[in-house]
Scaffold this motif. Sequence first.
Motif, PDB file in Angstrom:
ATOM      1  N   LEU A 134       0.873  -1.180   0.000  1.00  0.00           N
ATOM      2  CA  LEU A 134       0.000   0.000   0.000  1.00  0.00           C
ATOM      3  C   LEU A 134       0.906   1.224   0.000  1.00  0.00           C
ATOM      4  O   LEU A 134       1.634   1.480   0.956  1.00  0.00           O
ATOM      5  CB  LEU A 134      -0.904   0.006   1.230  1.00  0.00           C
ATOM      6  N   TYR A 135       0.853   1.974  -1.101  1.00  0.00           N
ATOM      7  CA  TYR A 135       1.765   3.110  -1.297  1.00  0.00           C
ATOM      8  C   TYR A 135       0.961   4.403  -1.348  1.00  0.00           C
ATOM      9  O   TYR A 135       0.058   4.549  -2.168  1.00  0.00           O
ATOM     10  CB  TYR A 135       2.526   2.906  -2.610  1.00  0.00           C
ATOM     11  N   ASN A 136       1.302   5.361  -0.460  1.00  0.00           N
ATOM     12  CA  ASN A 136       0.572   6.628  -0.447  1.00  0.00           C
ATOM     13  C   ASN A 136       1.463   7.831  -0.742  1.00  0.00           C
ATOM     14  O   ASN A 136       1.115   8.963  -0.432  1.00  0.00           O
ATOM     15  CB  ASN A 136      -0.150   6.832   0.900  1.00  0.00           C
ATOM     16  N   GLY A 137       2.618   7.584  -1.369  1.00  0.00           N
ATOM     17  CA  GLY A 137       3.508   8.679  -1.751  1.00  0.00           C
ATOM     18  C   GLY A 137       3.001   9.418  -2.975  1.00  0.00           C
ATOM     19  O   GLY A 137       2.133   8.930  -3.709  1.00  0.00           O
ATOM     20  N   ARG A 138       3.549  10.600  -3.223  1.00  0.00           N
ATOM     21  CA  ARG A 138       3.138  11.425  -4.367  1.00  0.00           C
ATOM     22  C   ARG A 138       3.747  10.939  -5.687  1.00  0.00           C
ATOM     23  O   ARG A 138       3.040  10.818  -6.676  1.00  0.00           O
ATOM     24  CB  ARG A 138       3.532  12.893  -4.125  1.00  0.00           C
ATOM     25  N   PRO A 139       5.087  10.711  -5.753  1.00  0.00           N
ATOM     26  CA  PRO A 139       5.663  10.293  -7.039  1.00  0.00           C
ATOM     27  C   PRO A 139       5.117   8.936  -7.472  1.00  0.00           C
ATOM     28  O   PRO A 139       4.708   8.116  -6.642  1.00  0.00           O
ATOM     29  CB  PRO A 139       7.166  10.195  -6.745  1.00  0.00           C
TER      30      PRO A 139
END
Length: 330
Positions: free
Chosen positions: A129-134
């Motif tokens: 689960l990835y919630n970064g911008r890039p």
Amino acid sequence: MPQPVHQPHDKGYKFLLKNKETFLQLLRSFVPAPWVHNIDPRSLVLVDKSYITQEFADKEADIVYRLKSTEDDVIFYVLLELQSTVDYLMPFRLLLYMVEIWREAYSNTSQNERDSKNFRLPAIVPLVLYNGRPRWTAATSFQDILAGNEQFAGHLLNFNYELISVQSYSDQQLMRLANLVAAVFMLDKSRNLKQVFKTLRRLQRVLSQMTPDDFQRFKTFLRKIIAPYLSEKEQARVEEILQQAGPEEGKVMVTNIERILAESMADAEQRGIQQGIAQGMAQGLARGELKKARESALAALREGLDPQLVSKITGLPLEEVLELQKKIVH
């Protein structure tokens, strides 16, 4: 106004997903695979242990559930990694965690069962689960991080992990799901207070339809999102509103919180204006002092004083005094 600091891993997600119902909601909403609909909800067991290895002790936490499939009664594990930055070693990290889970399963199995021809290690489904911008640009296949993977493809270990990237979902997609996890994703995507306003307004109907338990979990996540923007006094006012609100008061809750956030933004803007005025005045004074120093230096140089002495008297750098002397000569 305090600026939010993006943490390597938002603990809000771990709090949410340690709840069985929320975890199952995540799987069924965002993992496009038939097995997510064959899970026996009664079999969900949170494995209260972290499998982070010594090599990655400084990385984000993992969440592991043991589940059972209703289709063929198979026990399996879901390993979820919570990630806010792109990690190009993710397949290797997941492999180490998976080996630790298998090692534990092996150790907890009796010798007779392990020696049986029918002994099987449990299946493990890795998710990130990835919630970064890039955009996530790391390999999602283990084989892709191995040297010579094309030459030795048939002989190499391989697995793929499922990536759930919060930023990749549009608000329209999330609104159609209209559940707790989708609402949290929408809130997490907000980059500033204005977007938090907009998101909360759009979510009013979704909030009013949540169960009391889901609404309580949403409020906990909301606290973590907006707290960095607020002073302690404002946080106390928001907390009072949150404590009193239930799903049926969702619209009133949003309106009251929005008012506090608007006041916070207005105060911050006013402080910024006042700070800008003060800085401008200080710069003006500094420019005035510098002008006087240069005029004094020119007058002293015209009287024939030594440039080094003029530099000490006026506080101007010697190089600048010498440049002023050239102007007199010419």
